[in-house]
Design a protein around this motif. Structure first.
Motif, PDB file in Angstrom:
ATOM      1  N   LEU A  20       1.196  -1.197   0.287  1.00 33.88           N
ATOM      2  CA  LEU A  20       0.074   0.003   0.017  1.00 33.88           C
ATOM      3  C   LEU A  20       1.332   1.476   0.219  1.00 33.88           C
ATOM      4  CD1 LEU A  20      -2.773  -1.018   2.845  1.00 33.88           C
ATOM      5  CD2 LEU A  20      -2.897  -0.731   0.030  1.00 33.88           C
ATOM      6  N   PRO A  21       0.211   2.329  -0.934  1.00 33.20           N
ATOM      7  CA  PRO A  21       1.307   3.307  -0.807  1.00 33.20           C
ATOM      8  C   PRO A  21       0.829   3.972   1.020  1.00 33.20           C
ATOM      9  CG  PRO A  21      -0.761   3.479  -1.771  1.00 33.20           C
ATOM     10  CD  PRO A  21      -0.871   2.121  -1.351  1.00 33.20           C
ATOM     11  N   LYS A  22       2.621   4.808   1.165  1.00 36.21           N
ATOM     12  CA  LYS A  22       2.764   5.424   2.564  1.00 36.21           C
ATOM     13  C   LYS A  22       1.712   6.944   2.208  1.00 36.21           C
ATOM     14  CE  LYS A  22       6.627   3.130   5.021  1.00 36.21           C
ATOM     15  NZ  LYS A  22       7.784   3.070   4.583  1.00 36.21           N
ATOM     16  N   ALA A  23       0.949   6.796   3.468  1.00 31.75           N
ATOM     17  CA  ALA A  23       0.362   7.499   3.969  1.00 31.75           C
ATOM     18  C   ALA A  23       1.107   8.839   4.281  1.00 31.75           C
ATOM     19  CB  ALA A  23      -0.752   7.599   5.222  1.00 31.75           C
ATOM     20  N   LYS A  24       0.987   9.972   3.129  1.00 32.54           N
ATOM     21  CA  LYS A  24       2.435  10.925   3.431  1.00 32.54           C
ATOM     22  C   LYS A  24       1.218  12.239   4.146  1.00 32.54           C
ATOM     23  CE  LYS A  24       5.614   9.645   1.060  1.00 32.54           C
ATOM     24  NZ  LYS A  24       6.084   9.165   1.013  1.00 32.54           N
ATOM     25  N   ASN A  25       0.604  11.581   5.014  1.00 33.41           N
ATOM     26  CA  ASN A  25       0.166  13.200   6.155  1.00 33.41           C
ATOM     27  C   ASN A  25       2.080  13.955   7.016  1.00 33.41           C
ATOM     28  OD1 ASN A  25      -2.237  11.999   4.454  1.00 33.41           O
ATOM     29  ND2 ASN A  25      -2.669  10.791   6.364  1.00 33.41           N
ATOM     30  N   GLU A  26       0.982  15.018   6.607  1.00 34.12           N
ATOM     31  CA  GLU A  26       2.150  15.478   7.934  1.00 34.12           C
ATOM     32  C   GLU A  26       2.558  14.922   9.372  1.00 34.12           C
ATOM     33  OE1 GLU A  26       4.182  18.273   7.307  1.00 34.12           O
ATOM     34  OE2 GLU A  26       2.847  17.859   4.929  1.00 34.12           O
ATOM     35  N   ASP A  27       0.775  14.477  10.245  1.00 30.70           N
ATOM     36  CA  ASP A  27       1.768  13.719  11.547  1.00 30.70           C
ATOM     37  C   ASP A  27       1.349  12.475  11.079  1.00 30.70           C
ATOM     38  OD1 ASP A  27      -1.167  13.545  10.772  1.00 30.70           O
ATOM     39  OD2 ASP A  27      -1.644  13.805  11.887  1.00 30.70           O
ATOM     40  N   SER A  28       2.527  12.005   9.797  1.00 28.11           N
ATOM     41  CA  SER A  28       2.313  10.581  10.043  1.00 28.11           C
ATOM     42  C   SER A  28       4.107   9.593  10.656  1.00 28.11           C
ATOM     43  CB  SER A  28       2.316  10.065   8.141  1.00 28.11           C
ATOM     44  OG  SER A  28       3.604  10.610   8.020  1.00 28.11           O
ATOM     45  N   GLU A  29       4.448  10.600  11.112  1.00 28.29           N
ATOM     46  CA  GLU A  29       5.757  10.095  11.862  1.00 28.29           C
ATOM     47  C   GLU A  29       4.973   9.492  13.247  1.00 28.29           C
ATOM     48  OE1 GLU A  29       7.374  12.990  14.394  1.00 28.29           O
ATOM     49  OE2 GLU A  29       7.371  14.342  12.809  1.00 28.29           O
ATOM     50  N   ASN A  30       4.039   8.859  13.425  1.00 29.46           N
ATOM     51  CA  ASN A  30       3.720   7.383  14.551  1.00 29.46           C
ATOM     52  C   ASN A  30       3.333   6.443  13.265  1.00 29.46           C
ATOM     53  OD1 ASN A  30       4.394   8.982  16.535  1.00 29.46           O
ATOM     54  ND2 ASN A  30       2.114   9.888  16.899  1.00 29.46           N
ATOM     55  N   GLU A  31       3.293   6.303  12.678  1.00 29.31           N
ATOM     56  CA  GLU A  31       3.118   5.044  11.074  1.00 29.31           C
ATOM     57  C   GLU A  31       3.944   4.058  11.593  1.00 29.31           C
ATOM     58  OE1 GLU A  31       2.449   4.036   6.925  1.00 29.31           O
ATOM     59  OE2 GLU A  31       2.457   5.799   7.214  1.00 29.31           O
ATOM     60  N   ILE A  32       3.509   3.033  11.866  1.00 31.78           N
ATOM     61  CA  ILE A  32       4.270   2.408  12.134  1.00 31.78           C
ATOM     62  C   ILE A  32       5.049   1.421  10.891  1.00 31.78           C
ATOM     63  CG2 ILE A  32       4.787   0.313  13.431  1.00 31.78           C
ATOM     64  CD1 ILE A  32       2.511   1.252  15.100  1.00 31.78           C
ATOM     65  N   ASP A  33       5.931   1.171  10.960  1.00 35.50           N
ATOM     66  CA  ASP A  33       6.303   0.337   9.776  1.00 35.50           C
ATOM     67  C   ASP A  33       5.987  -1.450  10.280  1.00 35.50           C
ATOM     68  OD1 ASP A  33       7.379  -2.298   8.583  1.00 35.50           O
ATOM     69  OD2 ASP A  33       9.728  -1.162   8.614  1.00 35.50           O
ATOM     70  N   PRO A  34       5.049  -2.301   9.136  1.00 33.29           N
ATOM     71  CA  PRO A  34       4.238  -3.187   9.555  1.00 33.29           C
ATOM     72  C   PRO A  34       5.182  -4.715  10.184  1.00 33.29           C
ATOM     73  CG  PRO A  34       4.008  -2.019   6.766  1.00 33.29           C
ATOM     74  CD  PRO A  34       5.387  -1.218   7.248  1.00 33.29           C
ATOM     75  N   ARG A  35       6.437  -4.621   9.062  1.00 32.34           N
ATOM     76  CA  ARG A  35       6.759  -5.201   9.970  1.00 32.34           C
ATOM     77  C   ARG A  35       7.699  -5.430  11.151  1.00 32.34           C
ATOM     78  NH1 ARG A  35      11.788  -4.208   5.647  1.00 32.34           N
ATOM     79  NH2 ARG A  35      11.360  -2.024   6.895  1.00 32.34           N
ATOM     80  N   ALA A  36       7.337  -3.733  11.953  1.00 32.31           N
ATOM     81  CA  ALA A  36       7.817  -4.085  13.124  1.00 32.31           C
ATOM     82  C   ALA A  36       7.150  -5.101  14.965  1.00 32.31           C
ATOM     83  CB  ALA A  36       7.105  -2.600  13.748  1.00 32.31           C
ATOM     84  N   GLU A  37       6.134  -5.590  14.214  1.00 32.89           N
ATOM     85  CA  GLU A  37       5.982  -6.024  15.606  1.00 32.89           C
ATOM     86  C   GLU A  37       6.080  -8.166  15.091  1.00 32.89           C
ATOM     87  OE1 GLU A  37       0.936  -7.371  15.259  1.00 32.89           O
ATOM     88  OE2 GLU A  37       1.627  -8.562  16.569  1.00 32.89           O
ATOM     89  N   LEU A  38       6.487  -7.925  14.315  1.00 31.81           N
ATOM     90  CA  LEU A  38       7.361  -9.427  13.872  1.00 31.81           C
ATOM     91  C   LEU A  38       8.348  -8.977  14.308  1.00 31.81           C
ATOM     92  CD1 LEU A  38       6.970 -12.077  12.158  1.00 31.81           C
ATOM     93  CD2 LEU A  38       7.318 -10.709   9.984  1.00 31.81           C
ATOM     94  N   VAL A  39       9.160  -8.194  13.837  1.00 36.13           N
ATOM     95  CA  VAL A  39      10.595  -8.349  14.231  1.00 36.13           C
ATOM     96  C   VAL A  39      11.011  -7.928  15.530  1.00 36.13           C
ATOM     97  CG1 VAL A  39      12.355  -6.428  14.454  1.00 36.13           C
ATOM     98  CG2 VAL A  39      11.601  -7.190  12.175  1.00 36.13           C
ATOM     99  N   SER A  40      10.137  -7.400  16.671  1.00 34.93           N
ATOM    100  CA  SER A  40       9.840  -7.515  17.659  1.00 34.93           C
ATOM    101  C   SER A  40       9.399  -9.350  18.131  1.00 34.93           C
ATOM    102  CB  SER A  40       9.265  -7.016  18.169  1.00 34.93           C
ATOM    103  OG  SER A  40       7.811  -7.046  18.496  1.00 34.93           O
ATOM    104  N   LYS A  41       8.453  -9.920  17.497  1.00 37.68           N
ATOM    105  CA  LYS A  41       8.650 -10.957  18.543  1.00 37.68           C
ATOM    106  C   LYS A  41       9.676 -12.253  17.545  1.00 37.68           C
ATOM    107  CE  LYS A  41       3.307 -11.417  18.330  1.00 37.68           C
ATOM    108  NZ  LYS A  41       2.755 -12.572  17.361  1.00 37.68           N
TER     109      LYS A  41
END
Lengths: 183, 255, 183
Positions: B74-95
């Motif tokens: 999916l195209p990344k949302a380019k909102n101004e406040d998208s700083e908190n957007e999480i990498d979809p892989r993040a949860e998998l990585v931490s697991k």
């Protein structure tokens, strides 16, 4: 192997076996002939006793066994005694008295008289061999009936429960009537 | 990558996924999710042909991977406040990291297991049971100093007490009573109770027709037990039942 | 009692018990306070291992037990022809590691980390006495909480769970940093 290694193996073998081990088996473990093995074991056994160690090695008919030193016996015994030792508390005494005079009696009846839960006291008395199950009451739930043991009577020098000293009749009757009223 | 991996050789999806990451020398913090998902699916599909056992968990992970893959597309949302957007892989990585921590330590466990297997213990000496048995049957010791007269008196005492309880009128006349209950006695009673059942409600300590003095003495004993760290108490709210439990770390036992 | 007499009693007590004995019981046996008793036991244990004796003393969660020295194992094995202990499978080791570090822990939490059903592994570990129920979680369904046993410590030669090897904390921090960078 050096001598102290040989001794270590003998020590380990005798410790783990927990019973007498034959000279042949020990000789086999340290790959030595029997005469040498015997000399080593004896030297080790002497060392233990010279140093007044807590464990000794004894010879039993050509076999060897590890055991505790006699001078430690009382201390070992004290551990197993002290953990269980406890005198007859007031609560146990009263429960015992009720069972002695009212036997055969159920826990419920004991509780009725003493006004407190009798589980713990009765279990303790059973555990001590003063009280035992003598049957079941023919009532709902068929509760267990308890009575005093032969050992109990023997200890106090009674041949049977009939020999127990008579109670002050007035008290007994009043209390029995009272129990009935409440039932 | 040739598909010679047998699913049965893996402890689970995490184990397989982890293997793929190691094998491909992938930076765990930057997993090429397309490549890994393809490899993973290839192995799982191949295994599926042979056995359906223990497949569900592997398939669950496959679904998870596919989901991440699609979210990455999916195209990344380019909102101004998208700083908190999480990498979809993040949860998998931490697991995966969490899994790796425990997997790493199993090597050391294995070594210690091997070393400790060379240490032998022995059974308790049979003569000990004699000590224990001896203790149980020694009535002489237990009844040391108790004469039958004590038992006789105890029974009379119990009956007298019971009689008094029933005869409320007479007992109410008495202004001074003998102290039938002692705090010490009640402390040992509470100790006994707490051994039998780990949780007691305050009123369960008493029977019907309990006397006020007994309640007071018992309550004092309870306070003493709390102070001595034998029991803890809790109460849901004012005037609610007080619940008594064994104090955590209390050393009282059957003794 | 003199020091060597105290040591003898400790030796005898540990030898005879056949299980781990608490510091309190040993202290009781020799009528010393716990700190002194602990110092004496540790000195004795050190002496055993310094002298490469066949028997050792290990600490297990504040309790002490006597065992054979590992260096004697092969000799003991040669006479008892015992087969080697079957080690734990990778799957059981992973599950056990999670329980050891995260105790008290529920099956659900273990499954969360390993990604597979934990029923079989946990049951096996309970069966082997390495793991036991330690309570219930105060959550819906009140799931069982598991923890490691004294046998676990003995099985891996840990004196207590505090001795478990450090988990690699760095990886976790890195991963969190990495995740942040990518955000």
């Amino acid at each position: 192997m050096k001598l102290n290694e040989l001794e270590a193996v003998i020590e380990a073998v005798l410790f783990v076996s927990g019973e007498a081990v034959s000279l042949a088996v020990i000789a086999d473990a340290i790959s030595m002939d029997k005469a040498t093995t015997k000399a080593i074991i004896n030297a080790l056994a002497d060392k233990y006793s010279d140093e007044k160690r807590g464990i000794h090695i004894v010879e039993l008919d050509g076999e060897y066994q590890m055991c505790t030193a006699a001078h430690c016996f009382d201390y070992i015994r004290s551990i197993y005694k002290s953990t269980k030792r406890q005198g007859l508390t007031q609560s146990l005494l009263e429960t015992l008295a009720i069972i002695a005079y009212k036997q055969p009696v159920t826990k419920g009846q004991i509780e009725e008289i003493r006004g407190v839960n009798a589980d713990h006291a009765v279990n303790k008395l059973v555990e001590r061999g003063l009280v035992c199950e003598v049957g079941r009451q023919d009532a709902p739930g068929r509760p267990i009936l308890f009575g005093t043991t032969k050992e109990f009577l023997r200890y106090f020098g009674f041949a049977s429960t009939k020999e127990l000293p008579q109670l002050d009749e007035n008290i007994v009757h009043n209390s029995l009537d009272a129990a009935k009223i409440e039932e | 990558m040739e598909i010679t991996l047998q699913l049965e050789n893996f402890q689970g999806p995490m184990s397989l996924l982890y293997h793929l990451i190691e094998k491909n020398k992938i930076d765990i913090y930057d997993i090429p999710i397309f490549e890994i998902t393809n490899q993973y699916l290839a192995i799982v599909e191949d295994a599926q042909k042979r056995s359906m056992d223990v497949m569900s968990e592997f398939l669950l992970m496959a679904a998870n991977l596919l989901e991440i893959k699609s979210r990455m597309l999916l195209p990344k949302a380019k909102n101004e406040d998208s700083e908190n957007e999480i990498d979809p892989r993040a949860e998998l990585v931490s697991k995966l990291i969490e899994y790796k921590r425990f997997k790493n330590v199993t090597e050391e466990f294995k070594e210690r297991e091997e070393a400790a297997s060379q240490v032998l213990y022995k059974e308790a000496d049979p003569s000990l049971s004699i000590f224990k048995q001896e203790e149980v049957v020694e009535i002489e010791d237990f009844l040391d100093g108790v004469s039958f007269d004590d038992i006789y008196k105890a029974f009379q005492e119990v009956l007298r007490r019971k009689e008094k309880k029933v005869d409320r009128v007479r007992s109410s006349f008495k202004s001074v009573e003998r102290d039938l209950y002692t705090v010490e006695e009640k402390i040992s009673y509470i100790k006994d109770l707490i051994i039998i059942s780990t949780k007691i409600r305050f009123w369960e300590i008493f029977r019907e027709n309990v006397r006020k003095t007994e309640i007071v003495v018992t309550f004092m004993a309870l306070l003493e037990c709390i102070k001595m760290k034998i029991v803890s108490i809790s109460q849901d709210g004012a005037f609610n039942e007080i619940v008594i439990t064994k104090y955590i770390g209390s050393e009282i036992n059957e003794a």
